[in-house]
Design a protein around this motif. Structure first.
Motif, PDB file in Angstrom:
ATOM      1  N   MET A  56     -30.420 -37.457  25.614  1.00 19.00           N
ATOM      2  CA  MET A  56     -29.398 -37.574  24.568  1.00 19.00           C
ATOM      3  C   MET A  56     -30.041 -37.892  23.219  1.00 19.00           C
ATOM      4  O   MET A  56     -30.830 -38.802  23.107  1.00 19.00           O
ATOM      5  N   LYS A  57     -29.709 -37.079  22.245  1.00 20.01           N
ATOM      6  CA  LYS A  57     -30.259 -37.317  20.912  1.00 20.01           C
ATOM      7  C   LYS A  57     -29.128 -37.706  19.983  1.00 20.01           C
ATOM      8  O   LYS A  57     -28.110 -37.044  19.931  1.00 20.01           O
ATOM      9  N   SER A  58     -29.332 -38.791  19.287  1.00 14.30           N
ATOM     10  CA  SER A  58     -28.317 -39.179  18.318  1.00 14.30           C
ATOM     11  C   SER A  58     -29.006 -39.562  17.025  1.00 14.30           C
ATOM     12  O   SER A  58     -30.064 -40.184  17.033  1.00 14.30           O
ATOM     13  N   GLU A  59     -28.368 -39.176  15.924  1.00 16.83           N
ATOM     14  CA  GLU A  59     -28.932 -39.529  14.615  1.00 16.83           C
ATOM     15  C   GLU A  59     -28.834 -41.026  14.354  1.00 16.83           C
ATOM     16  O   GLU A  59     -29.415 -41.532  13.415  1.00 16.83           O
ATOM     17  N   LEU A  60     -28.071 -41.709  15.180  1.00 19.97           N
ATOM     18  CA  LEU A  60     -27.811 -43.123  14.913  1.00 19.97           C
ATOM     19  C   LEU A  60     -28.809 -44.055  15.603  1.00 19.97           C
ATOM     20  O   LEU A  60     -28.731 -45.260  15.453  1.00 19.97           O
ATOM     21  N   ILE A  61     -29.728 -43.479  16.388  1.00 19.92           N
ATOM     22  CA  ILE A  61     -30.702 -44.336  17.070  1.00 19.92           C
ATOM     23  C   ILE A  61     -31.932 -44.518  16.184  1.00 19.92           C
ATOM     24  O   ILE A  61     -32.552 -43.538  15.772  1.00 19.92           O
TER      25      ILE A  61
END
Lengths: 265, 323
Positions: A1-6
């Motif tokens: 899972m890729k999130s810009e928020l991590i």
């Protein structure tokens, strides 16, 4: 899972106290950033806050933070070689390329000087591309001056004016006493071929712009750095919106007429 | 629209719903005190007489979403669990609201949390036959067709139009309930007369004095944003476990631009500190700011912000009366 928020784990190279409540962190990063941009820095479990960059380099990042809230106080306690978690750099910085071959006036107050330091480092790196540089810094009193060492160095290369608003005239030998806006009001400034970059508290920005307008500067020459409550920094959470413009992605640096007249938004 | 439409008889619909209920978590509008989307139990409970009081956005853009977990030195993976869901009986305004949120969370940003919930859901619409109440105004919001299946009510039977592969697949899987038809869906089926906003561009009315009519009644309670199917503002906060403070969670949750905290920063400074500015911000974001940026209306004209408002501020009427 890729999130810009991590966020990304980042090492602190040093933590230096500038004043009683302002400290400077040097972070080890790779990648470039522009003056005026900002990073989201935080500690998981405590929170995140947006802080503008205060350097210009490809292998480290300096940020100066004033301890005002939960996150900034926690960051202030971190020592060398511990880790912070950052996202970014985000946002649109100052239009330094556009203003090549022109004179620049940089006006900053308090912690706003940090952002200007990044511009100054950029100019020092590309010195031949710019003409005269005028610096105006405003602080509350002597103990509030951040970057004392750098200011002394800049004195030799740039025209610099410093004003201390809460210090009386007797102790101000090298500096003016009063607000930085008063100092600017008294001076004669050349308006043609000049850009003005301002960073500071909202009231100082408004006062300064009023004075500059009286001196004949127009809206296209004035760029201001704004601050808002921010969570995501990618134009999703909408907290930083100023009349439909996102401070995080369209700003934080705006040409004054883009947002300046909206005092209540 | 598709060339082939299907016919679903009303008495067959109940069997169809009972059948899909076994495979999918099926949400249908059920009227008790208010109409809500609830998990289907008895198909006879379905009520199409009014729109659901709350939109279905919380199924995709959830009220609380864990962005990451942290154990003091490493990020732990967040499990994005989702079920196969069917939403049966969504109105056109709500389907367009989902379209807008898809645009924000899936096209503009690649948001894994929203996507994981959204991509497993099948949207089955129910086309209104007349304006649902006196407050909705979808006619002026330029709605488009955005659904997997859409049901057009023809008293004894439904015409079913499939728009996506997901919808086609569902029909193929349950084809014993559907019959093919040569009917062509035209504007006659899709047009519904509602009231309108008589201004295309409200930007020059920002300082109009008529806004006070709404602002004076506003309580800054944030019911309008809570009920809005498109409002997507959110905040991010960190949580730690009380007996193990090294374990942290960063949580994204809904927030509302109508509250003062929305723009409050350290040292108690609030940027948008007046009720006037907050009230106008919501309406301008819905009608103007989002359109300027993305060329589509954020508002879809469902009218929930008016029906759900405790003081029933009819801002559409206020805008229409501005001169």
């Amino acid at each position: 899972m890729k999130s810009e928020l991590i966020p990304k784990k980042t090492r602190i190279l040093s933590n230096f106290r500038e004043t009683s409540d302002i400290f400077t962190l040097i972070l080890q990063i790779s990648g470039s950033y522009m003056p005026g941009q900002f990073v989201q820095i935080g500690i998981p479990g405590i929170g995140e806050c947006p802080i503008s960059v205060a350097s210009y380099s490809k292998n480290h990042l300096k940020i100066s933070i004033r301890e005002v809230g939960k996150v900034t106080r926690a960051l202030g306690k971190l020592r060398k070689n511990s880790f912070v978690y950052i996202r970014g750099p985000y946002g649109r910085g100052y239009p330094l390329v556009e203003f090549q071959g022109k004179c620049l006036i940089l006006i900053g107050a308090g912690c706003g000087v940090a952002t200007l330091k990044s511009i100054i480092e950029y100019i020092e790196y590309h010195r031949e591309k710019y003409k005269d540089i005028l610096l105006f810094f405003g602080y509350r009193n002597i103990n509030d001056i951040i970057y004392k060492k750098e200011v002394n160095k800049w004195k030799n290369t740039f025209n610099i004016k410093i004003a201390l608003s809460k210090e009386n005239a007797k102790t101000c030998l090298d500096w003016d006493s009063g607000h930085i806006t008063d100092v600017i009001a008294e001076l004669k400034l050349r308006t043609e071929n000049t850009g003005v970059f301002i960073c500071g508290p909202p009231k100082m920005i408004n006062d300064t712009v009023e004075i500059l307008k009286k001196k004949g500067f127009n809206d296209e020459q004035i760029y201001v750095s704004t601050e808002r409550l921010m969570y995501c920094s990618i134009g999703m959470c909408c907290h930083c919106m100023i009349r439909g413009k996102f401070t995080c992605t369209d700003g934080p640096v705006f040409r004054f007429d883009e947002i300046g007249y909206y005092k209540n938004d | 629209m598709n060339l082939v439409v299907y016919i679903l008889k009303k008495d067959v619909m109940y069997d169809f719903l009972l059948d899909i209920k076994n495979k999918f978590e099926t949400y249908v509008p059920i009227k008790k005190d208010i109409t809500r989307f609830k998990i289907l139990d008895n198909p006879k409970d379905i009520d199409f007489s009014e729109n659901s009081y709350f939109p279905v956005k919380e199924h995709f853009f959830r009220k609380k979403e864990v962005i990451f977990q942290f154990n003091g030195s490493n990020f732990l993976p967040v499990e994005l669990k989702s079920k196969n869901k069917i939403f049966f009986g969504l109105r056109r305004c709500d389907l367009n609201a989902i379209k807008n949120q898809d645009f924000i969370f899936m096209k503009q940003h690649n948001d894994p949390y929203y996507t994981s919930q959204r991509k497993k859901a099948v949207l089955i619409g129910y086309h209104c036959t007349k304006a649902l109440n006196k407050y909705c105004f979808c006619e002026s919001m330029n709605l488009t067709d955005y659904y997997d299946l859409m049901l057009f009510d023809k008293t004894n039977y439904f015409l079913v139009d499939a728009k996506t592969e997901k919808g086609e697949n569902l029909i193929r899987k349950y084809k014993k309930y559907f019959k093919k038809s040569n009917y062509k869906i035209s504007d006659k089926d899709t047009y519904i007369k509602t009231r309108k906003i008589n201004k295309k561009d409200i930007s020059k009315f920002y300082d109009h004095k008529d806004w006070d009519k709404g602002i004076n009644l506003c309580l800054s309670c944030s019911a309008c944003t809570e009920m809005c199917p498109t409002c997507y503002c959110h905040e991010i906060h960190d949580n730690t476990e009380i007996n193990n403070p090294r374990n942290a969670k960063r949580i994204r949750s809904w927030s509302s631009c109508q509250l003062k905290e929305f723009t409050s920063v350290a040292e108690n400074h609030t940027f948008r500190d007046t009720k006037e500015a907050r009230f106008k911000h919501r309406i301008y974001h819905q009608l103007q700011y989002f359109k300027e940026r993305n060329k589509i209306n954020l508002c879809t004209g469902c009218g929930r912000c008016i029906t759900g408002c405790p003081t029933k501020i009819d801002w559409v009427k206020i805008i229409n009366e501005m001169r």
